[in-house]
Scaffold this active site. Structure first.
Site, PDB file in Angstrom:
ATOM      1  N   ARG A  44      -8.995 -41.536  -7.470  1.00  0.00           N
ATOM      2  CA  ARG A  44      -8.133 -41.000  -6.416  1.00  0.00           C
ATOM      3  C   ARG A  44      -8.606 -41.487  -5.043  1.00  0.00           C
ATOM      4  O   ARG A  44      -7.784 -41.765  -4.159  1.00  0.00           O
ATOM      5  CB  ARG A  44      -8.136 -39.459  -6.488  1.00  0.00           C
ATOM      6  CG  ARG A  44      -7.126 -38.805  -5.584  1.00  0.00           C
ATOM      7  CD  ARG A  44      -6.993 -37.297  -5.848  1.00  0.00           C
ATOM      8  NE  ARG A  44      -6.447 -36.639  -4.683  1.00  0.00           N
ATOM      9  CZ  ARG A  44      -7.055 -35.676  -3.980  1.00  0.00           C
ATOM     10  NH1 ARG A  44      -8.252 -35.237  -4.367  1.00  0.00           N
ATOM     11  NH2 ARG A  44      -6.495 -35.166  -2.918  1.00  0.00           N
ATOM     12  N   HIS A  48      -6.200 -43.498  -2.502  1.00  0.00           N
ATOM     13  CA  HIS A  48      -5.851 -42.983  -1.175  1.00  0.00           C
ATOM     14  C   HIS A  48      -6.349 -43.890  -0.054  1.00  0.00           C
ATOM     15  O   HIS A  48      -5.782 -43.901   1.037  1.00  0.00           O
ATOM     16  CB  HIS A  48      -6.385 -41.554  -1.002  1.00  0.00           C
ATOM     17  CG  HIS A  48      -5.522 -40.521  -1.642  1.00  0.00           C
ATOM     18  ND1 HIS A  48      -5.464 -39.216  -1.231  1.00  0.00           N
ATOM     19  CD2 HIS A  48      -4.651 -40.616  -2.687  1.00  0.00           C
ATOM     20  CE1 HIS A  48      -4.607 -38.541  -1.995  1.00  0.00           C
ATOM     21  NE2 HIS A  48      -4.118 -39.370  -2.896  1.00  0.00           N
ATOM     22  N   TRP A 187      -2.654 -33.025 -16.484  1.00  0.00           N
ATOM     23  CA  TRP A 187      -1.366 -33.549 -16.959  1.00  0.00           C
ATOM     24  C   TRP A 187      -1.392 -33.809 -18.473  1.00  0.00           C
ATOM     25  O   TRP A 187      -0.353 -33.857 -19.109  1.00  0.00           O
ATOM     26  CB  TRP A 187      -1.045 -34.863 -16.261  1.00  0.00           C
ATOM     27  CG  TRP A 187      -0.710 -34.761 -14.806  1.00  0.00           C
ATOM     28  CD1 TRP A 187       0.542 -34.629 -14.271  1.00  0.00           C
ATOM     29  CD2 TRP A 187      -1.601 -34.805 -13.683  1.00  0.00           C
ATOM     30  NE1 TRP A 187       0.471 -34.590 -12.889  1.00  0.00           N
ATOM     31  CE2 TRP A 187      -0.836 -34.691 -12.507  1.00  0.00           C
ATOM     32  CE3 TRP A 187      -2.997 -34.922 -13.546  1.00  0.00           C
ATOM     33  CZ2 TRP A 187      -1.388 -34.709 -11.229  1.00  0.00           C
ATOM     34  CZ3 TRP A 187      -3.554 -34.927 -12.282  1.00  0.00           C
ATOM     35  CH2 TRP A 187      -2.758 -34.819 -11.138  1.00  0.00           C
TER      36      TRP A 187
HETATM   37 FE1  DDH Z   1      -2.207 -38.540  -7.736  1.00  0.00          FE
HETATM   38  N1  DDH Z   1      -2.408 -36.566  -7.272  1.00  0.00           N
HETATM   39  N2  DDH Z   1      -0.415 -38.566  -6.817  1.00  0.00           N
HETATM   40  N3  DDH Z   1      -2.076 -40.529  -8.105  1.00  0.00           N
HETATM   41  N4  DDH Z   1      -4.040 -38.485  -8.579  1.00  0.00           N
HETATM   42  C1  DDH Z   1      -3.447 -35.750  -7.623  1.00  0.00           C
HETATM   43  C2  DDH Z   1      -4.531 -36.080  -8.391  1.00  0.00           C
HETATM   44  C3  DDH Z   1      -4.777 -37.365  -8.857  1.00  0.00           C
HETATM   45  C4  DDH Z   1       0.221 -37.513  -6.235  1.00  0.00           C
HETATM   46  C5  DDH Z   1      -0.319 -36.259  -5.999  1.00  0.00           C
HETATM   47  C6  DDH Z   1      -1.516 -35.829  -6.536  1.00  0.00           C
HETATM   48  C7  DDH Z   1      -1.021 -41.323  -7.784  1.00  0.00           C
HETATM   49  C8  DDH Z   1       0.205 -40.878  -7.325  1.00  0.00           C
HETATM   50  C9  DDH Z   1       0.480 -39.612  -6.863  1.00  0.00           C
HETATM   51  C10 DDH Z   1      -4.672 -39.560  -9.168  1.00  0.00           C
HETATM   52  C11 DDH Z   1      -4.283 -40.886  -9.098  1.00  0.00           C
HETATM   53  C12 DDH Z   1      -3.077 -41.336  -8.582  1.00  0.00           C
HETATM   54  C13 DDH Z   1      -3.222 -34.446  -7.068  1.00  0.00           C
HETATM   55  C14 DDH Z   1      -4.147 -33.270  -7.230  1.00  0.00           C
HETATM   56  C15 DDH Z   1      -2.032 -34.489  -6.402  1.00  0.00           C
HETATM   57  C16 DDH Z   1      -1.349 -33.343  -5.674  1.00  0.00           C
HETATM   58  C17 DDH Z   1      -5.311 -33.322  -6.237  1.00  0.00           C
HETATM   59  C18 DDH Z   1      -6.250 -32.163  -6.470  1.00  0.00           C
HETATM   60  O1  DDH Z   1      -5.797 -31.014  -6.327  1.00  0.00           O
HETATM   61  O2  DDH Z   1      -7.410 -32.415  -6.809  1.00  0.00           O
HETATM   62  C19 DDH Z   1       1.583 -37.872  -5.902  1.00  0.00           C
HETATM   63  C20 DDH Z   1       2.582 -36.980  -5.214  1.00  0.00           C
HETATM   64  C21 DDH Z   1       1.743 -39.165  -6.324  1.00  0.00           C
HETATM   65  C22 DDH Z   1       3.001 -39.954  -6.287  1.00  0.00           C
HETATM   66  O3  DDH Z   1       4.001 -39.486  -5.639  1.00  0.00           O
HETATM   67  C23 DDH Z   1       3.226 -41.022  -6.971  1.00  0.00           C
HETATM   68  C24 DDH Z   1      -1.364 -42.695  -8.005  1.00  0.00           C
HETATM   69  C25 DDH Z   1      -0.426 -43.877  -7.711  1.00  0.00           C
HETATM   70  C26 DDH Z   1      -2.642 -42.720  -8.494  1.00  0.00           C
HETATM   71  C27 DDH Z   1      -3.493 -43.886  -8.879  1.00  0.00           C
HETATM   72  O4  DDH Z   1      -4.649 -43.764  -9.094  1.00  0.00           O
HETATM   73  C28 DDH Z   1      -2.927 -45.245  -9.007  1.00  0.00           C
HETATM   74  C29 DDH Z   1      -5.827 -39.094  -9.896  1.00  0.00           C
HETATM   75  C30 DDH Z   1      -6.762 -39.949 -10.742  1.00  0.00           C
HETATM   76  C31 DDH Z   1      -5.900 -37.715  -9.710  1.00  0.00           C
HETATM   77  C32 DDH Z   1      -6.915 -36.732 -10.295  1.00  0.00           C
HETATM   78  C33 DDH Z   1      -8.013 -36.448  -9.327  1.00  0.00           C
HETATM   79  C34 DDH Z   1      -9.036 -35.479  -9.866  1.00  0.00           C
HETATM   80  O5  DDH Z   1      -9.840 -35.036  -9.055  1.00  0.00           O
HETATM   81  O6  DDH Z   1      -9.047 -35.165 -11.048  1.00  0.00           O
END
Ligand code: DDH
Length: 292
Positions: A44, A48, A187
């Site tokens: 993540r 970001h 998920w």
């Molecule tokens: Fe995500 N993401 N993400 N995400 N993401 C969250 C957690 C993780 C969105 C929202 C959230 C991508 C796209 C999107 C990962 C990877 C990627 C969380 C929760 C939210 C909210 C955070 C928390 O509470 O800890 C949204 C909206 C989108 C979208 O609109 C497409 C993408 C593109 C990626 C990537 O890696 C390519 C991952 C991994 C997590 C889990 C993190 C954790 O601590 O566990």
């Protein structure tokens, strides 16, 4: 810090593999954390750091690692990523020659590969920037929104519908944390192994709005232990997104191939080509592959 780096030290691929291996080690030092790995939160961070890119103004992206600075560090979307940045700081002290942008994106690569995902072609060359290069709030997706928002955000980075869906498959990994995003839960049933289960579950399960005092999210009717964000659910509601989601639900190989290509590109957003040390991205071997 910089003074400690020998002026004439030019790191090779072997040196970056050492960094990769150290990240992989740290990822596993998580017995009492979440599902037993820091991999998801490291991915993540890489995402970001990169997903702030705007192709029109050519600002944002992974080049300058501006999330080190406030206010970007404090943007709502980045809540909880201080944990990941602190983990990477340990690596940085041991390998002070690596830039933060390279370190964070390599962390994302290591996370995906060590959690059984595909190889992500990657190359170094990002440089550390300044607070002035930080991006305004609002460049990362808002989970409460719909398809138009998803397209606005990801088209701005230069991605198409297929890539939006492929990238979203990262949510096979990790979980939401109430104290970070307000959302809660994983998920999939295997949140530290990359699979295409995210897509399979989107189609196979019945999803209903969770009855709770938190933000609007869906839960699976059967186990009530899985979740989907509104932006996840859009992938099976919108006709164009749904076509790709179905392809990925039907074939993990197709998902892995498209995911690898899209993440590789994501991690290079905002980095001028001439900055890269090699014209062709490298394939970093996994810890397991290095044993052969
Ligand atoms: Fe995500 N993401 N993400 N995400 N993401 C969250 C957690 C993780 C969105 C929202 C959230 C991508 C796209 C999107 C990962 C990877 C990627 C969380 C929760 C939210 C909210 C955070 C928390 O509470 O800890 C949204 C909206 C989108 C979208 O609109 C497409 C993408 C593109 C990626 C990537 O890696 C390519 C991952 C991994 C997590 C889990 C993190 C954790 O601590 O566990």
């Amino acid at each position: 810090q910089a003074a400690k780096v020998k002026a004439n030290f030019v790191p090779t691929k072997e040196d970056y593999i050492k960094v990769y291996n150290r990240i992989a080690e740290i990822m596993d030092e998580a017995e009492n954390y979440d599902d037993g790995s820091y991999g998801p939160v490291l991915l993540r961070l890489g995402w970001h750091a990169s997903g702030t890119y705007d192709k029109e103004t050519k600002t944002g992206g992974s080049n300058y690692a501006t999330m080190r600075f406030e206010p970007e560090a404090l943007h709502g979307a980045n809540a909880g990523l201080n944990l990941a940045r602190n983990l990477m700081e340990k690596v940085k002290t041991e390998f002070p020659w690596i830039s933060y942008g390279d370190l964070w994106t390599l962390g994302g690569v290591a996370a995906i590969q060590e959690m059984a995902g595909p190889h992500i072609p990657w190359r170094p060359g990002r440089i550390d920037g300044f607070a002035e290069q930080a991006t305004p709030d609002g460049r990362l997706p808002d989970a409460s929104q719909g398809g138009d928002h998803l397209r606005n955000i990801f088209y701005r980075m230069g991605f198409n519908d297929q890539e939006i869906v492929a990238l979203s498959g990262a949510h096979a990994l990790g979980r939401c944390h109430r104290d970070r995003s307000g959302y809660e839960g994983p998920w999939t049933f295997s949140p530290i192994t990359l699979t295409n289960d995210y897509f399979k579950l989107l189609f196979s399960e019945k999803w209903a709005w969770k009855r709770w005092d938190g933000p609007k999210q869906l839960e699976d009717k059967k186990s009530k232990s899985l979740m989907m964000l509104p932006t996840d659910y859009v992938l099976v509601q919108d006709k164009s997104f749904k076509k790709f989601a179905k392809q990925y639900a039907d074939s993990q190989d197709v998902f892995f191939k498209d995911f690898s290509g899209a993440v590789s590109r994501l991690f290079e957003l905002g980095v001028p080509t001439e900055q890269f040390v090699t014209p062709e991205p490298w394939i970093m071997p996994t810890v397991e592959e290095q044993k052969d």
